[in-house]
Write a protein that holds these residues in place. Structure first.
Motif, mmCIF file in Angstrom:
data_model
loop_
_atom_site.group_PDB
_atom_site.id
_atom_site.type_symbol
_atom_site.label_atom_id
_atom_site.label_comp_id
_atom_site.label_asym_id
_atom_site.label_seq_id
_atom_site.Cartn_x
_atom_site.Cartn_y
_atom_site.Cartn_z
ATOM 1 N N PHE A 1 -3.692 -5.160 -12.515
ATOM 2 C CA PHE A 1 -4.932 -5.017 -11.751
ATOM 3 C C PHE A 1 -6.163 -4.901 -12.645
ATOM 4 N N ASP A 2 -5.999 -4.285 -13.818
ATOM 5 C CA ASP A 2 -7.110 -4.143 -14.761
ATOM 6 C C ASP A 2 -8.320 -3.479 -14.107
ATOM 7 N N LEU A 3 -8.067 -2.313 -13.502
ATOM 8 C CA LEU A 3 -9.118 -1.574 -12.819
ATOM 9 C C LEU A 3 -9.623 -0.431 -13.675
ATOM 10 N N PRO A 4 -10.890 -0.045 -13.513
ATOM 11 C CA PRO A 4 -11.395 1.126 -14.242
ATOM 12 C C PRO A 4 -10.697 2.392 -13.755
ATOM 13 N N PRO A 5 -10.635 3.415 -14.595
ATOM 14 C CA PRO A 5 -9.924 4.642 -14.219
ATOM 15 C C PRO A 5 -10.516 5.345 -13.008
ATOM 16 N N GLU A 6 -11.757 5.040 -12.666
ATOM 17 C CA GLU A 6 -12.392 5.691 -11.518
ATOM 18 C C GLU A 6 -11.835 5.223 -10.184
ATOM 19 N N VAL A 7 -11.082 4.119 -10.172
ATOM 20 C CA VAL A 7 -10.524 3.600 -8.930
ATOM 21 C C VAL A 7 -9.090 4.111 -8.773
ATOM 22 N N PRO A 8 -8.842 5.011 -7.830
ATOM 23 C CA PRO A 8 -7.477 5.516 -7.642
ATOM 24 C C PRO A 8 -6.551 4.426 -7.131
ATOM 25 N N VAL A 9 -5.382 4.312 -7.746
ATOM 26 C CA VAL A 9 -4.350 3.369 -7.309
ATOM 27 C C VAL A 9 -3.049 4.153 -7.131
ATOM 28 N N VAL A 10 -2.550 4.212 -5.902
ATOM 29 C CA VAL A 10 -1.321 4.930 -5.593
ATOM 30 C C VAL A 10 -0.235 3.903 -5.301
ATOM 31 N N ALA A 11 0.806 3.865 -6.138
ATOM 32 C CA ALA A 11 1.906 2.921 -5.963
ATOM 33 C C ALA A 11 3.088 3.627 -5.299
ATOM 34 N N MET A 12 3.700 2.986 -4.300
ATOM 35 C CA MET A 12 4.803 3.581 -3.550
ATOM 36 C C MET A 12 5.832 2.511 -3.235
ATOM 37 N N THR A 13 7.127 2.890 -3.258
ATOM 38 C CA THR A 13 8.168 1.979 -2.802
ATOM 39 C C THR A 13 9.024 2.685 -1.754
ATOM 40 N N ILE A 14 9.345 1.981 -0.717
ATOM 41 C CA ILE A 14 10.056 2.556 0.428
ATOM 42 C C ILE A 14 11.451 3.040 0.029
ATOM 43 N N GLN A 15 12.142 2.269 -0.793
ATOM 44 C CA GLN A 15 13.490 2.668 -1.189
ATOM 45 C C GLN A 15 13.486 3.951 -2.010
ATOM 46 N N GLU A 16 12.500 4.106 -2.861
ATOM 47 C CA GLU A 16 12.426 5.301 -3.706
ATOM 48 C C GLU A 16 12.045 6.534 -2.895
ATOM 49 N N ILE A 17 11.143 6.377 -1.942
ATOM 50 C CA ILE A 17 10.684 7.520 -1.152
ATOM 51 C C ILE A 17 11.726 7.943 -0.122
ATOM 52 N N GLY A 18 12.509 6.984 0.352
ATOM 53 C CA GLY A 18 13.571 7.356 1.274
ATOM 54 C C GLY A 18 13.417 6.805 2.670
ATOM 55 N N GLY A 19 12.780 5.649 2.819
ATOM 56 C CA GLY A 19 12.703 5.014 4.123
ATOM 57 C C GLY A 19 11.295 4.901 4.669
ATOM 58 N N THR A 20 11.201 4.223 5.817
ATOM 59 C CA THR A 20 9.904 3.908 6.413
ATOM 60 C C THR A 20 9.145 5.156 6.848
ATOM 61 N N THR A 21 9.811 6.048 7.584
ATOM 62 C CA THR A 21 9.122 7.224 8.127
ATOM 63 C C THR A 21 8.554 8.091 7.014
ATOM 64 N N ARG A 22 9.348 8.339 5.964
ATOM 65 C CA ARG A 22 8.862 9.163 4.864
ATOM 66 C C ARG A 22 7.740 8.469 4.101
ATOM 67 N N THR A 23 7.839 7.140 3.988
ATOM 68 C CA THR A 23 6.778 6.395 3.298
ATOM 69 C C THR A 23 5.471 6.483 4.072
ATOM 70 N N VAL A 24 5.544 6.332 5.384
ATOM 71 C CA VAL A 24 4.332 6.429 6.205
ATOM 72 C C VAL A 24 3.718 7.823 6.081
ATOM 73 N N ALA A 25 4.550 8.853 6.157
ATOM 74 C CA ALA A 25 4.031 10.222 6.052
ATOM 75 C C ALA A 25 3.376 10.462 4.697
ATOM 76 N N ALA A 26 4.020 9.986 3.638
ATOM 77 C CA ALA A 26 3.456 10.160 2.299
ATOM 78 C C ALA A 26 2.162 9.375 2.144
ATOM 79 N N GLY A 27 2.137 8.157 2.694
ATOM 80 C CA GLY A 27 0.932 7.344 2.599
ATOM 81 C C GLY A 27 -0.235 7.947 3.349
ATOM 82 N N VAL A 28 0.012 8.462 4.546
ATOM 83 C CA VAL A 28 -1.042 9.108 5.320
ATOM 84 C C VAL A 28 -1.609 10.294 4.549
#
Length: 533
Positions: free
Chosen positions: A242-269
């Motif tokens: 992405f080559d973004l400046p540090p001031e731009v927050p980037v949160v990376a998430m994967t559904i398999q690592e978090i434990g499924g769709t519901t947990r991913t949605v809750a974490a993302g919210v």
């Protein structure tokens, strides 16, 4: 002919000839067979009897045309008569044809390769400093200038689309963002690919370039990037580019690592809620109009597109270029056959050569899939009076005004040059504009004659109706009525100057019609190339 042909002197006459020597005129209104039209308004003596019913916006032959003879509109070739055409006859798909040999005909002063290069490339004088315009923009910490302030949710693969949408939907409810008045919204941009492809192939590279372009777009203040975990387009590899400046927050998430769709949605919210106060802490300030990158696009075109809205947008494009800003024409299949008008404006031979290379690529690409470039005019285009790709392209390039062509970009490449530029994209509107926004367009103007409901978050989209009937019928979707040019209420120049003022207002935060309707989440459509495996 320039690419912004002025509308001839206004008249109440039912026929409109766009350039001296044209074989055809355009019917301002539906004409019944047997109607006698006085040709005085066209500068000719006598009358013309309409031989067949002609819908509004369609073409009428001004003289007899032999089979195989060239037919001209805008002062340019639009096809060959496929049958003898009598004066007063309707000219359309039944008697006008296109062959590939007609495209790119160039001009009498053409150089090697059949194209004249640079003969119309006149530098646009910048307006004096005291006359430079500004808009109220958002200046990011690294100096990038935004016209909107979104939190973006990007997906690496189709498998994470549902989770991304559900996170964004949490913040769509009335009142959800009332505490954050400087946040324009939380938008999930999903797509239908990201796996089943060669990880090193052209398709994967193009997808990553497109998503990365959106990630770098100044209208995104913070990002969530969501993947499944096992896809070809891996989240870690994607975000590292992405080559973004540090001031731009980037949160990376994967559904398999978090434990499924519901947990991913809750974490993302939860992460979005944490980001909202940070993203809200911006204020608009006056910035030069030269910071605007204006995407030029059309869709659902009709015969009036090249007469009203497109030339008006061309005027606005030239005004922005004079301010030191950037405009970007696109839709390569819809400049096909009119590319010689752009090579004439190229600032140097390499710019012209790059454009021609993209034209040749499209010829090979469509041929390899059993298609033809003349398949581009859609049924709606033809119902609106357009017949061949040449006719459509001649009207389409008018969006680019008359400034010199400074650069040609491939799809979703970063747009870095100032002035008038071109990006190679398909003609399909969502795919085309996705490339423009990935390249950095922070405002888009979209002309339509049949009626389009297009939006393109995170960039605002301004829609221009080519005729007043469409504007009145679809007033909830249309921002500008360019049909006033036809009625004589405005000149093309006046319409273009009015549009330029609206562009500055929208860039300053005024919401366009598509934004008011919430349109623009589903129009993210990266160009898919390569084999699906």
């Amino acid at each position: 002919m320039t690419t912004s042909t002025p509308l001839p002197a206004r008249t109440a006459a039912p026929l409109l000839r766009l350039a001296p020597g044209d074989t055809v005129a355009v019917a301002r209104e539906a004409l019944a067979a047997g109607t006698a039209v006085d040709l005085a308004a066209l500068g000719e003596a006598g009358a013309l009897t309409v031989r067949t019913d002609v819908p509004a916006g369609h073409k009428v032959a001004l003289r007899d045309v032999a089979a195989g003879e060239a037919v001209r509109k805008y002062g340019q070739l639009i096809g060959l008569a496929s049958a003898p055409i009598a004066a007063g006859e309707h000219v359309h798909v039944h008697n006008l044809a296109f062959t590939a040999s007609q495209a790119g005909a160039g001009s009498a002063d053409a150089g090697p390769g059949g194209y004249a290069v640079g003969v119309d490339a006149r530098p646009t004088p910048l307006v004096p400093p005291a006359e430079r315009r500004t808009f109220d923009g958002i200046v990011r910490a690294d100096g990038r200038v935004a016209t909107r302030n979104y939190i973006g949710i990007l997906t690496s693969v189709n498998c994470s689309a549902t989770a991304a949408r559900r996170i964004a939907d949490t913040f769509r409810w009335p009142g959800a963002l009332d505490a954050y008045p400087n946040v324009d919204g939380v938008v999930a941009l999903t797509h239908g690919t990201g796996c089943g492809m060669d990880a090193l192939g052209e398709g994967a590279q193009l997808l990553r370039r497109t998503i990365s372009g959106y990630a770098r777009h100044p209208n995104f203040a913070a990002l969530l990037v969501i993947g499944l975990g096992c896809e070809v387009n891996q989240v870690a590899a994607l975000t590292s580019g992405f080559d973004l400046p540090p001031e731009v927050p980037v949160v990376a998430m994967t559904i398999q690592e978090i434990g499924g769709t519901t947990r991913t949605v809750a974490a993302g919210v939860e992460r979005v809620r944490e980001l909202l106060p940070v993203v809200d802490a911006v204020r608009r300030v006056p910035v030069p109009a030269s910071e605007l990158v204006l995407g030029l696009n059309c869709g659902g075109s009709d015969a009036w597109s090249g007469v009203t809205a497109n030339p008006a947008l061309g005027v606005a494009s030239d005004l922005l270029v004079a301010q030191g800003g950037t405009s970007v024409l696109a839709e390569t299949p819809e400049v096909y056959g009119a590319e010689h008008l752009l090579t004439r404006r190229a600032r140097d031979p390499e710019v012209a050569a790059k454009l021609v290379r993209r034209i040749r690529w499209w010829e090979e690409y469509t041929a390899a899939h059993g298609g033809s470039m003349d398949n581009n005019p859609s049924p709606g285009n033809k119902a609106g009076g357009l017949t061949t790709i040449l006719e459509k392209s001649l009207g389409a390039v008018a969006k680019g005004g008359s400034a010199a062509l400074e650069a040609v970009y491939e799809y979703a490449e970063p747009i870095t040059a100032k002035g008038f530029t071109f990006m190679d994209t398909p003609g399909y509107d969502p795919v085309s504009v996705t490339g423009l926004v990935a390249g950095g367009a922070n405002v888009v103007c979209f002309t339509t004659g049949r009626g389009s409901v297009f939006g393109c978050k995170p960039a605002p989209s301004i829609k221009l109706a080519t005729n007043s009937e469409v504007y009145a019928r679809m007033d909830e979707d249309m921002d500008v009525d360019c049909g006033r040019v036809l009625t004589g209420e405005q000149t093309v120049e006046e319409a273009g100057r009015e549009l330029f003022e609206l562009i500055l207002e929208v860039a300053s935060g005024r919401r366009s019609k598509s934004e008011e309707l919430g349109v623009g989440d589903e129009e993210f459509q990266p160009w898919q190339l390569g084999a699906v495996m």
